[in-house]
Design a protein around this motif. Sequence first.
Motif, PDB file in Angstrom:
ATOM      1  N   HIS A   1      18.556 -30.573 -75.629  1.00 13.30           N
ATOM      2  CA  HIS A   1      18.080 -31.857 -76.148  1.00 13.30           C
ATOM      3  C   HIS A   1      18.890 -33.077 -75.687  1.00 13.30           C
ATOM      4  CE1 HIS A   1      16.423 -29.219 -79.593  1.00 13.30           C
ATOM      5  NE2 HIS A   1      15.465 -29.475 -78.727  1.00 13.30           N
TER       6      HIS A   1
ATOM      7  N   GLU B   1       8.615 -40.274 -81.479  1.00 12.24           N
ATOM      8  CA  GLU B   1       8.407 -39.063 -82.267  1.00 12.24           C
ATOM      9  C   GLU B   1       9.370 -37.966 -81.825  1.00 12.24           C
ATOM     10  OE1 GLU B   1       5.979 -40.892 -80.887  1.00 12.24           O
ATOM     11  OE2 GLU B   1       5.242 -41.744 -82.780  1.00 12.24           O
ATOM     12  N   GLU B   2       9.573 -37.840 -80.516  1.00 12.06           N
ATOM     13  CA  GLU B   2      10.525 -36.846 -80.011  1.00 12.06           C
ATOM     14  C   GLU B   2      11.950 -37.199 -80.427  1.00 12.06           C
ATOM     15  OE1 GLU B   2       9.210 -35.019 -75.864  1.00 12.06           O
ATOM     16  OE2 GLU B   2       8.997 -37.197 -75.857  1.00 12.06           O
TER      17      GLU B   2
ATOM     18  N   THR C   1      23.086 -38.122 -89.461  1.00 12.17           N
ATOM     19  CA  THR C   1      21.926 -37.574 -90.148  1.00 12.17           C
ATOM     20  C   THR C   1      22.388 -36.873 -91.417  1.00 12.17           C
ATOM     21  OG1 THR C   1      19.950 -36.194 -89.867  1.00 12.17           O
ATOM     22  CG2 THR C   1      21.986 -35.371 -88.902  1.00 12.17           C
TER      23      THR C   1
ATOM     24  N   GLN D   1      12.867 -38.835 -83.062  1.00 16.55           N
ATOM     25  CA  GLN D   1      13.001 -38.509 -84.480  1.00 16.55           C
ATOM     26  C   GLN D   1      13.295 -37.028 -84.672  1.00 16.55           C
ATOM     27  OE1 GLN D   1       9.259 -40.264 -86.027  1.00 16.55           O
ATOM     28  NE2 GLN D   1      10.570 -41.387 -87.447  1.00 16.55           N
ATOM     29  N   HIS D   2      12.645 -36.193 -83.891  1.00 20.85           N
ATOM     30  CA  HIS D   2      12.874 -34.748 -83.981  1.00 20.85           C
ATOM     31  C   HIS D   2      14.306 -34.398 -83.567  1.00 20.85           C
ATOM     32  CE1 HIS D   2      12.071 -30.458 -83.873  1.00 20.85           C
ATOM     33  NE2 HIS D   2      12.571 -30.423 -82.646  1.00 20.85           N
ATOM     34  N   LEU D   3      14.834 -35.119 -82.573  1.00 20.74           N
ATOM     35  CA  LEU D   3      16.197 -34.849 -82.110  1.00 20.74           C
ATOM     36  C   LEU D   3      17.239 -35.217 -83.160  1.00 20.74           C
ATOM     37  CD1 LEU D   3      16.064 -36.180 -78.423  1.00 20.74           C
ATOM     38  CD2 LEU D   3      15.762 -33.826 -79.225  1.00 20.74           C
TER      39      LEU D   3
ATOM     40  N   LYS E   1      17.860 -34.606 -86.128  1.00 24.50           N
ATOM     41  CA  LYS E   1      17.879 -33.707 -87.273  1.00 24.50           C
ATOM     42  C   LYS E   1      19.215 -32.966 -87.296  1.00 24.50           C
ATOM     43  CE  LYS E   1      13.629 -34.663 -88.453  1.00 24.50           C
ATOM     44  NZ  LYS E   1      13.347 -35.457 -89.678  1.00 24.50           N
TER      45      LYS E   1
END
Length: 225
Positions: free
Chosen positions: A175, A187-188, A154, A190-192, A194
């Motif tokens: 996580h 969606e979850e 990332t 994608q949040h992880l 980061k």
Amino acid sequence: MCGRVILTLSAKMIRQILAEEYDINDLNIDDFVPRYNLGPSQDMLSIIKHNGDYRSGYLKWRFIPSYAKNQNDGYKYINARSETVHEKVTYREAFSKRRCLLICNGFYEWKRSEVKKPFLFHRKDFNLITLAGIWQPQHLDDGSKEYGFSIVTTEANEVMAPIHHRMPVILDDRHAKLWLDQSTSFEELQHLMKPIHKDYLSCYEVSDYVNNVRNQDEICIQSIQ
């Protein structure tokens, strides 16, 4: 990106952490020796989830696409960008079906200047770090089979940015299990994917001794400051 890692904890400590966190009690690493400079083509300790249970073993650090002309093409895909891992033909099936955790307690990155300078990134206590990965079964040129992986990367956080613009996706204790769970929504996920918060990592400069992957001793992690 991520191209070298360390795993310098004892086998006893690794077993204890994986037993407590993932209920993995049958980990066979009696022959484990600390790794101070682990790179592509080598085996890295991993965790997957299979039939509801967490399992740990070694995966090979290369990811050979089905369209590759030969197995050496796998070294082009040791990292997968978080922004596109779900859509690139090379990675999308593995991202959907075969996510994994890669176990280390530090990783190196090189700062580009007139002379490239290596830095070691680690937790303040040098405890385990879990990196987000994807894995797959893959066939080698001689017809044999192995299980390979790619580390998901990332954008850099505040600690990494002065050294490099990319970093591995690091999953903290809250996580990591979500990453392995097949029911976790896109969606979850994608949040992880980061950048880890800035207080999670520290870093210091090491010598160019680490540039040679054949060097595998404690000199690799010694600070030169």
